[in-house]
Design a protein around this motif. Sequence first.
Motif, short mmCIF file in Angstrom:
data_model
loop_
_atom_site.label_atom_id
_atom_site.label_comp_id
_atom_site.label_asym_id
_atom_site.label_seq_id
_atom_site.Cartn_x
_atom_site.Cartn_y
_atom_site.Cartn_z
N PRO A 167 0.82 -1.21 0.00
CA PRO A 167 0.00 0.00 0.00
C PRO A 167 0.85 1.25 0.00
O PRO A 167 2.02 1.24 0.41
N ALA A 168 0.26 2.35 -0.45
CA ALA A 168 0.95 3.64 -0.39
C ALA A 168 1.06 4.09 1.05
O ALA A 168 0.14 3.91 1.85
N GLU A 169 2.18 4.70 1.38
CA GLU A 169 2.41 5.18 2.74
C GLU A 169 1.36 6.22 3.13
O GLU A 169 0.96 6.30 4.30
N GLU A 170 0.88 7.02 2.16
CA GLU A 170 -0.12 8.03 2.45
C GLU A 170 -1.45 7.42 2.88
O GLU A 170 -2.23 8.04 3.58
N LEU A 171 -1.71 6.19 2.44
CA LEU A 171 -2.95 5.51 2.80
C LEU A 171 -2.80 4.62 4.02
O LEU A 171 -3.67 4.59 4.88
N VAL A 172 -1.70 3.89 4.07
CA VAL A 172 -1.48 2.92 5.14
C VAL A 172 -0.07 3.09 5.69
O VAL A 172 0.88 2.53 5.14
N PRO A 173 0.12 3.86 6.73
CA PRO A 173 1.45 4.03 7.31
C PRO A 173 2.02 2.69 7.75
O PRO A 173 1.33 1.87 8.37
N HIS A 174 3.28 2.44 7.42
CA HIS A 174 3.91 1.17 7.79
C HIS A 174 5.41 1.35 7.86
O HIS A 174 5.97 2.33 7.38
N ASP A 175 6.06 0.38 8.46
CA ASP A 175 7.51 0.42 8.61
C ASP A 175 8.23 -0.24 7.44
O ASP A 175 9.33 0.18 7.07
N ALA A 176 7.64 -1.28 6.88
CA ALA A 176 8.29 -1.99 5.77
C ALA A 176 7.25 -2.79 5.00
O ALA A 176 6.26 -3.25 5.57
N CYS A 177 7.50 -2.95 3.71
CA CYS A 177 6.65 -3.79 2.89
C CYS A 177 7.41 -4.16 1.62
O CYS A 177 8.11 -3.33 1.05
#
Length: 426
Positions: A167-177
Amino acid sequence: MPVEQHEDPFEGRLGDALRQAGGTFEADGATLVAGGEARGRRLLRRRRAAVAGGVAGVALAGVGGALLVPWGGSGGEESVAADPTPRSSADATKSSTPVSGDDLLRTLKGLLPEGKFSGEDSRGTESESGPYARLVYDDGKGGGAIGISMDRIEPGSRQAREVTTCPAEELVPHDACSTSRLPDGSLLKLFQGYEYPDRRVDTKWWSAELVTPEGHHVSVSEWNAEAEKDAPITRPNPPLSTEQLKKVVTAEAWRTAVDAIPEDPKVPGSAASGPTASAPAAPPSADGAAIEKTLIGLLPKDVKVVSKGGQEAEYRFVVVDDGKGASFVQINVQPGMDEVFGSGLEILPDGTRVATRQGPGDDKGGKGTVMWTVDTVRPGSLRVVVSAFNTGAQSADATRDTPALTMAELKRIALSEKWEQLVPKG
């Protein structure tokens, strides 16, 4: 973003059929968020929704080498010959020996390192709701909810691509993908994120999604708490590393279990539906890349696009900056829709219905956020919804007083005739 207490209108309409109602939503102002955020939540948490309701939620993880399958075989390492295409009744019966929930649990526990188990729950392949296994695992460093769910998916389909796309960071904040293709052609996504996008509770959610060329879909998740929600954090990170998640999600046993899921006689093209059945034509949808290009072309001249993203069809977002800070703008172009959400309903001379909303950002957003929305439905049932936020990401705190686009500008974008040109006739 992770699924929380309720969904917005797009969540119910952007399911596997993209416009079939799915799940529930509340029609109050706080949940009338445009579809990108909801779609992102759905894609990330599709499998957890299928097994929701237990203390541990959906998930699994593990480590180890060859898996000894406790069902349907000689007792050694099971070989899998899956084929999602229609099969003869004899073949379907031969390859669909039921796998019980207890079998799934035993396999799951056999894959995990030594530790203590509690909170066990499972459902076998004969269940109409789909198989899963879940439990709480404690390796001596704190309990963590883990589990697994599985189903079939059409290889190469939009759904298969979306499930395995980061997912895009703007939609789903995450540490790694990361997404990778395995030697056997399977697609694997490894994700490290959070249960709550605004981090109001620092519960971590790590997952792995596998889609094989034969159409097996296996989903694994884990948390650094003993429950998906509303449980104290018990450890800094979930118990299993991403490499361990990979070893578990790729185990042959889960593919065997998917093969054992009965074909649905109501689904055209399945083995049980008969050789003459044919799948209905999918409704036309607007291409995501074309939506993005059109949206950018309709933006005010005084804003600069600093990032962009979305999905293959119907939804896109851009982050713009007018010199006063970033502002998140999203749009859905959805054919076959009949409802608008908002207040002050206006009916234009051509029959187009327009509703607007200005209020706080959704309840999954950051502090001080506002969302301005223009929701339109044309007489031909084409829905165009545009929203803008006073932040560069929906889950981030406000970075400016108001969005970069005015309500008049949002309305002009939503009512543009160009959107009708993007939807294939059919």
